[in-house]
Each structure stands twice: as C-alpha cells, then as structure tokens.
Design a protein around this motif. Structure first.
Motif, PDB file in Angstrom:
ATOM      1  N   VAL A 281      26.640  46.574  22.344  1.00 29.25           N
ATOM      2  CA  VAL A 281      26.253  45.832  23.305  1.00 29.25           C
ATOM      3  C   VAL A 281      25.869  44.345  22.636  1.00 29.25           C
ATOM      4  O   VAL A 281      26.445  43.522  23.592  1.00 29.25           O
ATOM      5  CB  VAL A 281      25.097  46.303  24.164  1.00 29.25           C
ATOM      6  CG1 VAL A 281      24.520  45.165  25.069  1.00 29.25           C
ATOM      7  CG2 VAL A 281      25.438  47.491  25.101  1.00 29.25           C
ATOM      8  N   ALA A 282      25.194  44.125  21.912  1.00 29.87           N
ATOM      9  CA  ALA A 282      24.986  42.867  21.180  1.00 29.87           C
ATOM     10  C   ALA A 282      26.161  42.285  20.765  1.00 29.87           C
ATOM     11  O   ALA A 282      26.527  41.203  20.957  1.00 29.87           O
ATOM     12  CB  ALA A 282      23.965  43.155  19.943  1.00 29.87           C
ATOM     13  N   GLU A 283      27.087  43.333  20.129  1.00 27.99           N
ATOM     14  CA  GLU A 283      28.439  42.209  19.875  1.00 27.99           C
ATOM     15  C   GLU A 283      29.254  42.011  20.805  1.00 27.99           C
ATOM     16  O   GLU A 283      29.799  40.854  20.737  1.00 27.99           O
ATOM     17  CB  GLU A 283      29.304  43.393  18.735  1.00 27.99           C
ATOM     18  CG  GLU A 283      30.452  42.903  17.993  1.00 27.99           C
ATOM     19  CD  GLU A 283      31.476  42.865  18.942  1.00 27.99           C
ATOM     20  OE1 GLU A 283      32.438  41.885  18.664  1.00 27.99           O
ATOM     21  OE2 GLU A 283      31.914  43.500  19.943  1.00 27.99           O
ATOM     22  N   ALA A 284      29.336  42.757  21.958  1.00 29.74           N
ATOM     23  CA  ALA A 284      30.002  42.646  23.156  1.00 29.74           C
ATOM     24  C   ALA A 284      29.500  41.227  23.909  1.00 29.74           C
ATOM     25  O   ALA A 284      30.268  40.494  24.557  1.00 29.74           O
ATOM     26  CB  ALA A 284      30.048  43.605  24.009  1.00 29.74           C
ATOM     27  N   GLY A 437      32.073  41.763  31.320  1.00 30.41           N
ATOM     28  CA  GLY A 437      31.852  40.548  30.546  1.00 30.41           C
ATOM     29  C   GLY A 437      31.045  39.570  31.228  1.00 30.41           C
ATOM     30  O   GLY A 437      30.916  38.387  31.209  1.00 30.41           O
ATOM     31  N   GLN A 438      30.012  40.302  32.103  1.00 29.19           N
ATOM     32  CA  GLN A 438      28.709  39.675  32.515  1.00 29.19           C
ATOM     33  C   GLN A 438      29.598  38.794  33.648  1.00 29.19           C
ATOM     34  O   GLN A 438      28.959  37.961  34.417  1.00 29.19           O
ATOM     35  CB  GLN A 438      27.912  38.997  31.703  1.00 29.19           C
ATOM     36  CG  GLN A 438      27.305  39.626  30.895  1.00 29.19           C
ATOM     37  CD  GLN A 438      26.445  38.890  29.929  1.00 29.19           C
ATOM     38  OE1 GLN A 438      26.915  38.219  28.967  1.00 29.19           O
ATOM     39  NE2 GLN A 438      25.099  38.688  30.303  1.00 29.19           N
ATOM     40  N   GLN A 439      30.628  39.180  34.326  1.00 26.52           N
ATOM     41  CA  GLN A 439      31.466  38.553  35.625  1.00 26.52           C
ATOM     42  C   GLN A 439      31.698  39.619  36.627  1.00 26.52           C
ATOM     43  O   GLN A 439      32.075  40.776  36.213  1.00 26.52           O
ATOM     44  CB  GLN A 439      32.623  37.744  35.277  1.00 26.52           C
ATOM     45  CG  GLN A 439      32.465  36.916  34.078  1.00 26.52           C
ATOM     46  CD  GLN A 439      31.551  35.472  34.507  1.00 26.52           C
ATOM     47  OE1 GLN A 439      31.686  35.077  35.906  1.00 26.52           O
ATOM     48  NE2 GLN A 439      30.801  35.090  33.869  1.00 26.52           N
ATOM     49  N   LYS A 440      31.386  39.388  37.775  1.00 33.43           N
ATOM     50  CA  LYS A 440      31.633  40.309  38.975  1.00 33.43           C
ATOM     51  C   LYS A 440      33.191  40.531  38.722  1.00 33.43           C
ATOM     52  O   LYS A 440      33.903  39.690  38.624  1.00 33.43           O
ATOM     53  CB  LYS A 440      31.115  39.579  40.267  1.00 33.43           C
ATOM     54  CG  LYS A 440      29.656  39.590  40.290  1.00 33.43           C
ATOM     55  CD  LYS A 440      29.311  39.104  41.656  1.00 33.43           C
ATOM     56  CE  LYS A 440      27.952  38.793  41.682  1.00 33.43           C
ATOM     57  NZ  LYS A 440      27.440  38.128  43.113  1.00 33.43           N
ATOM     58  N   GLU A 449      41.367  40.260  33.188  1.00 35.10           N
ATOM     59  CA  GLU A 449      41.225  39.048  32.841  1.00 35.10           C
ATOM     60  C   GLU A 449      40.212  38.915  31.820  1.00 35.10           C
ATOM     61  O   GLU A 449      40.094  38.343  30.776  1.00 35.10           O
ATOM     62  CB  GLU A 449      40.887  37.920  33.767  1.00 35.10           C
ATOM     63  CG  GLU A 449      42.187  37.672  34.810  1.00 35.10           C
ATOM     64  CD  GLU A 449      41.733  36.846  36.007  1.00 35.10           C
ATOM     65  OE1 GLU A 449      40.749  36.368  36.028  1.00 35.10           O
ATOM     66  OE2 GLU A 449      42.766  36.675  36.659  1.00 35.10           O
ATOM     67  N   GLN A 450      39.076  39.786  31.930  1.00 43.37           N
ATOM     68  CA  GLN A 450      37.927  39.829  31.004  1.00 43.37           C
ATOM     69  C   GLN A 450      38.207  40.419  29.688  1.00 43.37           C
ATOM     70  O   GLN A 450      37.815  40.127  28.629  1.00 43.37           O
ATOM     71  CB  GLN A 450      36.820  40.444  31.779  1.00 43.37           C
ATOM     72  CG  GLN A 450      36.183  39.507  33.057  1.00 43.37           C
ATOM     73  CD  GLN A 450      35.802  38.392  32.474  1.00 43.37           C
ATOM     74  OE1 GLN A 450      34.983  38.119  31.459  1.00 43.37           O
ATOM     75  NE2 GLN A 450      36.000  37.339  33.453  1.00 43.37           N
ATOM     76  N   ILE A 451      39.173  41.500  29.841  1.00 47.32           N
ATOM     77  CA  ILE A 451      39.480  42.126  28.799  1.00 47.32           C
ATOM     78  C   ILE A 451      40.238  41.030  27.804  1.00 47.32           C
ATOM     79  O   ILE A 451      39.962  41.013  26.468  1.00 47.32           O
ATOM     80  CB  ILE A 451      40.418  43.482  29.010  1.00 47.32           C
ATOM     81  CG1 ILE A 451      39.684  44.531  29.805  1.00 47.32           C
ATOM     82  CG2 ILE A 451      41.211  43.902  27.729  1.00 47.32           C
ATOM     83  CD1 ILE A 451      40.581  45.559  30.352  1.00 47.32           C
ATOM     84  N   ARG A 459      36.031  39.399  20.165  1.00 44.50           N
ATOM     85  CA  ARG A 459      35.220  40.314  20.389  1.00 44.50           C
ATOM     86  C   ARG A 459      35.864  41.806  20.111  1.00 44.50           C
ATOM     87  O   ARG A 459      36.886  41.785  20.640  1.00 44.50           O
ATOM     88  CB  ARG A 459      34.263  40.240  21.533  1.00 44.50           C
ATOM     89  CG  ARG A 459      33.404  39.150  21.810  1.00 44.50           C
ATOM     90  CD  ARG A 459      32.973  38.789  22.960  1.00 44.50           C
ATOM     91  NE  ARG A 459      31.963  37.638  22.731  1.00 44.50           N
ATOM     92  CZ  ARG A 459      31.282  37.110  23.721  1.00 44.50           C
ATOM     93  NH1 ARG A 459      31.661  37.733  25.246  1.00 44.50           N
ATOM     94  NH2 ARG A 459      30.400  36.142  23.787  1.00 44.50           N
ATOM     95  N   LYS A 460      35.216  42.527  19.824  1.00 41.81           N
ATOM     96  CA  LYS A 460      35.706  43.979  19.539  1.00 41.81           C
ATOM     97  C   LYS A 460      35.561  44.923  20.851  1.00 41.81           C
ATOM     98  O   LYS A 460      35.960  46.068  20.929  1.00 41.81           O
ATOM     99  CB  LYS A 460      35.193  44.613  18.271  1.00 41.81           C
ATOM    100  CG  LYS A 460      35.364  43.770  16.989  1.00 41.81           C
ATOM    101  CD  LYS A 460      34.857  44.482  15.849  1.00 41.81           C
ATOM    102  CE  LYS A 460      35.246  43.683  14.594  1.00 41.81           C
ATOM    103  NZ  LYS A 460      34.660  44.429  13.167  1.00 41.81           N
ATOM    104  N   SER A 461      34.604  44.452  21.568  1.00 39.79           N
ATOM    105  CA  SER A 461      34.282  45.563  22.670  1.00 39.79           C
ATOM    106  C   SER A 461      33.799  44.451  24.068  1.00 39.79           C
ATOM    107  O   SER A 461      33.845  43.200  24.032  1.00 39.79           O
ATOM    108  CB  SER A 461      32.908  46.293  22.542  1.00 39.79           C
ATOM    109  OG  SER A 461      32.005  45.603  22.117  1.00 39.79           O
ATOM    110  N   LEU A 462      33.785  45.196  25.175  1.00 37.87           N
ATOM    111  CA  LEU A 462      33.727  44.514  26.303  1.00 37.87           C
ATOM    112  C   LEU A 462      32.409  45.035  27.180  1.00 37.87           C
ATOM    113  O   LEU A 462      32.455  46.405  27.147  1.00 37.87           O
ATOM    114  CB  LEU A 462      34.899  44.687  27.206  1.00 37.87           C
ATOM    115  CG  LEU A 462      34.887  44.138  28.768  1.00 37.87           C
ATOM    116  CD1 LEU A 462      34.633  42.531  28.738  1.00 37.87           C
ATOM    117  CD2 LEU A 462      36.075  44.332  29.617  1.00 37.87           C
ATOM    118  N   LEU A 463      31.705  44.285  27.527  1.00 41.82           N
ATOM    119  CA  LEU A 463      30.240  44.922  28.245  1.00 41.82           C
ATOM    120  C   LEU A 463      30.710  44.960  29.768  1.00 41.82           C
ATOM    121  O   LEU A 463      31.167  44.154  30.413  1.00 41.82           O
ATOM    122  CB  LEU A 463      29.540  43.872  28.085  1.00 41.82           C
ATOM    123  CG  LEU A 463      27.917  44.304  28.441  1.00 41.82           C
ATOM    124  CD1 LEU A 463      27.310  45.409  27.442  1.00 41.82           C
ATOM    125  CD2 LEU A 463      26.895  43.316  28.482  1.00 41.82           C
TER     126      LEU A 463
END
Length: 481
Positions: A281-284, A437-440, A449-451, A459-463
């Motif tokens: 989560v920190a990395e994302a 990515g903390q976007q709705k 788009e967020q990916i 980044r290696k991951s998506l939140l």
C-alpha cells in the motif's frame, strides 16, 4: 617440595571460590531479591478474595438425557425433581481476586469476575467479609470498580507507572488461584505491549504463576506498586505454563478514574474507519515508509467536519507519531472527549494539518456510518477482465442483486481469477471498487486510466478502495509488466 595432593586441593578450592563469586555476580546482575517475604507482608492486607453468586435458571426438562417426546421423559423428569434438579433456579458461585486502591473502600478487579453476579462478597486478608456494589465496568479492558463500606480505614495499594517496567524486571502476583486464597507467586516481565483481542489491549506478559481465580488480582513491582491487573493466561490445559497477561496499570488507571467519576468510560472518538499501511500500500501511494493509519471511510462525525478524506494517511495525532491503527485507536481513546486536537495527514504526497474536536466513542458505537453519494455515471454494458478481475459498471440490476442502495456507484467484481494476486488478497465476486489510485471510478475507462497513470509514474501496484457490504478497505494490486 609441594605435595601434589595438596596442590590439587588448592586448585579445586580456587575453582570453588571462583564459581561462588561468579554466582554472586550473576545474582547481583539480575537484581534478585534475597526474599519476597517483606514485600508480600506489606501488600497482603490490600489484596482481597472475591466470591460472586449468580442465580441460574433451572432446567425445564431432562435435556441431554433422553430425546424430547421419549416415553422415558416423564420418568427422568421425576428423577430430577426427586434429586432437587427440577426447574427451580439454582445458585452458582465463582471465585476471583482484587485489590483495594483507597482507604474508603474502592476495589479493582476484572469485569469477567463479577459480570452477571447477583451478590459480590469481598474477603480480606484478616478474615473480614464485606458485601460490595458495582460502581462501573469496562468490558473493553475487562476492568471493574467495586465499593465496600467499612467501619475503619482500609489498607490499600497504589498504582505504579507500567511504562517504566522493563523486560526482565522482577514482579510478584497475588490472588486467589483455584480458591486457595492469598497466594503469592513471583517471576519477571517476559514481554511488554502485548495485544490479545481487545481494541485497547496493552498487556504485560509475565512468567509469574497465574491460574484460575487469580483474575483481577494485582501484579506488583518490587516497590509494592501495582503495575498490572492479572487478566488472562495462555495454556493448553487451563493451568499456568508461565505465560500470563496483566493489563498495564497506565490503561487501568484511566479507566478507574472515569468509572469513579462517571460510573462509565468516556473515550475520545475521531470518526474514521482505518487500516494499517502495508508495504505494498505504501508503494502504491508513493509513501516513504509503511507507517501511519490509512483512512478507508469518513462517516458523518468529527473527522468529516474537519475535512478529513478517505485515502488520507494519519501520521500524527495530538503531537504524537502514529505508527499503526492500534496506536491511533489507543491515542484517540485516551484523549478527553470534546478536546480539539491537531491531526497531521498525508494527502496526495503532501502533509496537511487538520483540527478535530473529538466526540465520544460510546455514543457513536452502534451508529451506521452514512455512505456518501457519488457522481452520476454513464452505464457501460460490457464486462472486462483487468488485473485478474472481471468487472462491470454499476447498474440498477446489479444494485438489486447486491442489495445496494440506489446511490451506490463504482465497478462491480463479477469474478476473480483464483490464480491472481487479487484473489490472494481477498477480492471476491460481489465486491465493489469505488476508487483506484485514490480517484473515484464509475467507468471501466477511468480504471484503465489510473492503471496507465500508475505505470507511467513507475509504480508497481495500484491502490483500490473496495467495499463489501458497505465495509471499505484499501487493497494494493500489482500491475502487470
């Protein structure tokens, strides 16, 4: 010429002296007392045995002996009645421990020792017995405050500072193990800050013998101060195996003070749902370290009024660092209701300071957090497979299937590849993704788009913010290369 036999004797004597000297040095290094007798004698008058009596409803029939409706039912019911085991109420007794904390008769014990009791009897070291009334209880820390009325001032003990107790320090437990009464055991502090299952747990682990009946008794330091209340043991057989837990005095004193003043606890309430910040989560989120408390939801309450948002990472509360969710919950709970505090959050890579006036947790518990309506969406009929998930935009049919309110928005997970990371991290069909990515996200295109944005940022991951039956949590999902 020296006699060889005499030389051997001198050599062996020298070794013996050195061994005794080494033992003395080791004992001095441990700080081992020669005896615990003086300490036990000084504190014994303030330690009490507690006997509780509870009325238990009698059985209405021969349950467990014969099946209901059996021709033998009447026979066994008559047999029970003849033996005094009919449907008459029975009296059940239980034993525990406690200790006096003031000369006017306030007594501390465990909540589970007196819970549901009709009568509570306190037995003192000198043999005197007095009835007790319950002033207040706190099931969350398993602490209860009792009061007895005596004709004279009672001997009592004081609380010490549990934060100064170090692993390896000597401690002494006293109580009523297995009904034996006023029994003393000694050991050391084995560990600190243990958590069992409660929100406010802060246990001292000790190898001093603690058994059934010790519950509610005191754990003393060598100055005769109470640094813990003996509460639980870890045992495969119900007896002591040297793993006992005492609720730290610095937790107990706050609870006792509130029970004495209000008859109940009054803990601070921030009004957020939170989860720990894991490495992925920190990395994302682009955070420097996996610390703090990640806000997953902000229902109506103090935090919402301050401007806090889902996705914020709380890093400081009232001037103190927040390491994880447990530390935040304890800090908030120990803060006075109605106090205005400064809360530092990390939002979109920048820190912000919010001023929050705390509410009261006990009043807020049981309230259903209000879900926040999201923007209107354009329906997309197709399902798409992304990151091991089969997802579709929310529509009225899916809302009905999932029993969601008409305001529910997001992307619905209809299937999860069992070989995917998403499945490993607990995502399942029926989950609703509301943020990426903390976007709705209300459309599949928005998720894509967020990916892409996360990949471009290296980044290696998506939140993802995922809701299940209204309960939100953040999940970091690895991005395919």
């Amino acid at each position: 010429m020296i006699d060889p036999a005499r030389l051997r004797l001198m050599w062996m004597t020298g070794i013996s002296v050195m061994f005794i000297f080494a033992q003395a040095l080791a004992a001095a290094a441990r700080g081992a007392p020669e005896s615990f007798a003086d300490l036990a004698e000084s504190i014994s008058p303030a330690v009490v045995n507690i006997t509780t009596t509870t009325t238990v409803a009698g059985r209405t029939g021969p349950q467990g002996i014969v099946p209901e409706g059996s021709p033998f039912e009447d026979f066994f019911r008559e047999f029970q009645d003849r033996g005094g085991q009919g449907d008459r109420p029975r009296r059940s007794s239980a034993l525990g421990s406690g200790f006096v904390i003031s000369e006017d008769g306030f007594v501390v014990t465990n909540n589970h020792v007196i819970e549901g009791a009709d009568e509570i009897l306190i037995e003192f070291f000198g043999g005197q017995e007095l009835p007790a009334e319950v002033i207040g209880t706190d099931p969350k820390t398993d602490i209860a405050l009792l009061k007895v009325e005596a004709d004279q001032a009672l001997p009592f003990v004081n609380f010490g500072d549990s934060d100064t107790a170090r692993v390896g320090d000597w401690v002494m437990a006293m109580g009523n193990p297995l009904g034996q009464g006023f029994s003393v055991s000694a050991g050391i502090v084995s560990a600190r800050n243990r958590a069992l299952s409660g929100t406010y747990d802060d246990y001292i682990q000790t190898d001093a013998a603690i058994n059934r009946g010790n519950s509610g008794g005191p754990l003393f330091n060598m100055d005769g101060q109470v640094i813990g209340v003996n509460t639980a043991i870890l045992s495969p057989n119900g007896g002591s195996i040297g793993i006992g837990f005492s609720m730290a005095s610095n937790v107990v004193t706050k609870v006792v003070d509130q029970l004495k003043e209000y008859g109940e606890t009054r803990r601070g309430w921030l009004g957020v749902r939170i989860q720990d910040v894991t490495d992925d989560v920190a990395e994302a989120m682009g955070l420097e370290s996996a610390s703090g408390a990640l806000v997953t939801d902000v229902p109506e309450g103090p935090a919402m009024e301050s401007g806090m948002e889902a996705g914020d990472v709380i890093v400081k509360f009232d001037g103190r660092d927040v390491t994880d969710t447990r530390s935040l919950v304890r800090q908030v709970g120990n803060t006075t209701v109605g106090k205005s505090v400064l809360v530092v959050v990390n939002r979109d890579g920048k820190t912000q300071t919010l001023k929050v006036t705390l509410g009261r947790r006990e009043e807020a518990e049981g309230a259903v957090p209000a879900s926040q309506p999201l923007d209107d969406m354009v329906e997309e009929p197709a399902e798409v497979e992304i990151l091991g998930l089969t997802i579709a935009p929310m529509n009225d049919e899916l809302r009905e299937q999932l029993e969601l309110p008409s305001s529910a928005e997001g992307l619905v997970v209809s299937d999860v590849d069992e070989m995917s990371e998403a499945y490993e991290k607990g995502l399942r069909a029926g989950d609703v993704i509301t943020e990426a990515g903390q976007q709705k996200v209300t459309e599949i295109a928005a998720l894509e788009e967020q990916i892409e944005a996360a990949r471009e940022a290296g980044r290696k991951s998506l939140l993802l913010l995922v809701r299940r039956a209204g309960d939100p949590r953040f999940v970091a999902i690895g991005l395919d290369e």
